[in-house]
Design a protein around this motif. Structure first.
Motif, PDB file in Angstrom:
ATOM      1  N   ILE A   8       0.788  -1.596   0.407  1.00 30.64           N
ATOM      2  CA  ILE A   8       0.065  -0.273   0.154  1.00 30.64           C
ATOM      3  C   ILE A   8       0.644   1.608  -0.294  1.00 30.64           C
ATOM      4  N   ALA A   9       1.835   0.583   0.725  1.00 36.15           N
ATOM      5  CA  ALA A   9       2.894   2.394   1.049  1.00 36.15           C
ATOM      6  C   ALA A   9       3.547   2.692  -0.493  1.00 36.15           C
ATOM      7  N   THR A  10       4.051   1.323  -1.148  1.00 36.10           N
ATOM      8  CA  THR A  10       4.624   1.513  -2.020  1.00 36.10           C
ATOM      9  C   THR A  10       3.493   2.353  -3.182  1.00 36.10           C
ATOM     10  N   LYS A  11       2.002   2.074  -3.381  1.00 38.38           N
ATOM     11  CA  LYS A  11       1.006   2.077  -4.443  1.00 38.38           C
ATOM     12  C   LYS A  11       0.704   3.475  -4.163  1.00 38.38           C
ATOM     13  N   ASN A  12       1.125   4.339  -2.827  1.00 40.60           N
ATOM     14  CA  ASN A  12       0.668   5.726  -2.618  1.00 40.60           C
ATOM     15  C   ASN A  12       1.229   6.395  -2.115  1.00 40.60           C
ATOM     16  N   SER A  13       3.052   5.992  -2.167  1.00 45.09           N
ATOM     17  CA  SER A  13       4.142   6.773  -2.749  1.00 45.09           C
ATOM     18  C   SER A  13       4.024   7.614  -4.118  1.00 45.09           C
ATOM     19  N   LYS A  14       4.759   8.762  -3.855  1.00 43.71           N
ATOM     20  CA  LYS A  14       5.370   9.393  -4.848  1.00 43.71           C
ATOM     21  C   LYS A  14       6.703   9.404  -5.130  1.00 43.71           C
ATOM     22  N   LYS A  15       6.950   9.060  -6.658  1.00 42.67           N
ATOM     23  CA  LYS A  15       8.533   8.398  -6.990  1.00 42.67           C
ATOM     24  C   LYS A  15       9.129   8.828  -8.014  1.00 42.67           C
ATOM     25  N   ALA A  16       9.912   9.822  -8.109  1.00 40.51           N
ATOM     26  CA  ALA A  16      10.678   9.763  -9.152  1.00 40.51           C
ATOM     27  C   ALA A  16      11.839  10.140  -9.501  1.00 40.51           C
ATOM     28  N   ASN A  17      11.669  10.686 -10.557  1.00 37.17           N
ATOM     29  CA  ASN A  17      13.848  10.290 -11.442  1.00 37.17           C
ATOM     30  C   ASN A  17      14.536  10.838 -10.957  1.00 37.17           C
ATOM     31  N   LEU A  18      15.321  10.247  -9.243  1.00 37.71           N
ATOM     32  CA  LEU A  18      16.605  11.343  -9.579  1.00 37.71           C
ATOM     33  C   LEU A  18      17.253  12.416 -10.439  1.00 37.71           C
ATOM     34  N   LEU A  19      17.674  11.486 -11.305  1.00 39.13           N
ATOM     35  CA  LEU A  19      18.621  12.580 -12.151  1.00 39.13           C
ATOM     36  C   LEU A  19      17.800  13.746 -13.002  1.00 39.13           C
ATOM     37  N   ASP A  20      16.594  13.771 -12.995  1.00 37.64           N
ATOM     38  CA  ASP A  20      15.272  14.744 -13.983  1.00 37.64           C
ATOM     39  C   ASP A  20      14.925  15.837 -12.440  1.00 37.64           C
ATOM     40  N   HIS A  21      16.082  16.781 -12.184  1.00 35.73           N
ATOM     41  CA  HIS A  21      15.392  18.199 -11.635  1.00 35.73           C
ATOM     42  C   HIS A  21      14.001  18.258 -11.914  1.00 35.73           C
ATOM     43  N   ASN A  22      13.483  18.328 -13.444  1.00 37.93           N
ATOM     44  CA  ASN A  22      11.961  18.229 -13.652  1.00 37.93           C
ATOM     45  C   ASN A  22      10.770  18.220 -12.386  1.00 37.93           C
TER      46      ASN A  22
END
Length: 199
Positions: A8-22
């Protein structure tokens, strides 16, 4: 049970590409909007509506210029008028409305994430302008809160913080929302606690 919570935590978490500042800035800005609205500030979308209206006018002008159709003998006068007036009439309206749109973006919006109304029941008569910056090739995220009407007697002093995004993201690029919510909430509290400007 633990696997279920982790899923559930994985589904609701917000994930970003750490190499992309946008990508990082987008997730942080989206979270800031959620935090501000959860604090009772309703979003003021008037500026967005004005920009959408001007953009619609630009599109209608372009479509009219491109796709106006009538059989040739019937549209002879229209064609002559377009040929004579085209350099001034069609392009001028398109250019004027595009310039208006750019002026609004440059002077009013700047780096703003959102504009708000004052919270209901508040003595303040102005909302907030929440802005952020994350320069390219930098990990320093700057979040600032200012009054929507800085000349108002109820306007608070601007507050801001600059922190590294590395403290809010895991090595997998998942936003640690609890830490981020705490920092943004403290900034909102600082704005509300700052003594009002004296005229």
């Amino acid at each position: 049970m633990q696997e279920m919570k982790a899923e559930i935590a994985t589904k609701n978490s917000k994930k970003a590409n750490l190499l992309d500042h946008n990508s990082l800035k987008h997730i942080l800005d989206e979270s800031v909007s959620e935090i501000v609205t959860s604090r009772g500030y309703a979003e003021d979308v008037r500026m967005s509506n004005v920009r959408l209206f001007i953009g619609t006018i630009i599109i209608v002008i372009a479509l009219f210029a491109q796709f106006y159709k009538k059989k040739f003998p019937g549209n002879r006068d229209f064609l002559i008028g377009c040929i004579v007036l085209y350099p001034f009439f069609q392009n001028m309206f398109y250019i004027v409305f595009n310039v208006i749109l750019q002026v609004i973006s440059y002077t009013k919006e700047k780096n703003a994430i959102m504009f708000t109304y004052p919270p209901p029941g508040s003595v303040a008569s102005t909302g907030l302008v929440v802005s952020s910056k994350l320069p390219r090739f930098s990990d320093l995220y700057t979040l600032s809160i200012v009054s929507a009407d800085p000349k108002s007697i109820s306007a608070g002093r601007p507050v801001e913080f600059t922190k590294s995004v590395t403290q809010w993201f895991t090595k997998d690029g998942v936003l640690v929302e609890g830490l981020f919510w705490k920092d943004v909430g403290a900034l909102i509290d600082d704005y509300a606690a700052v003594p009002k400007k004296k005229k």
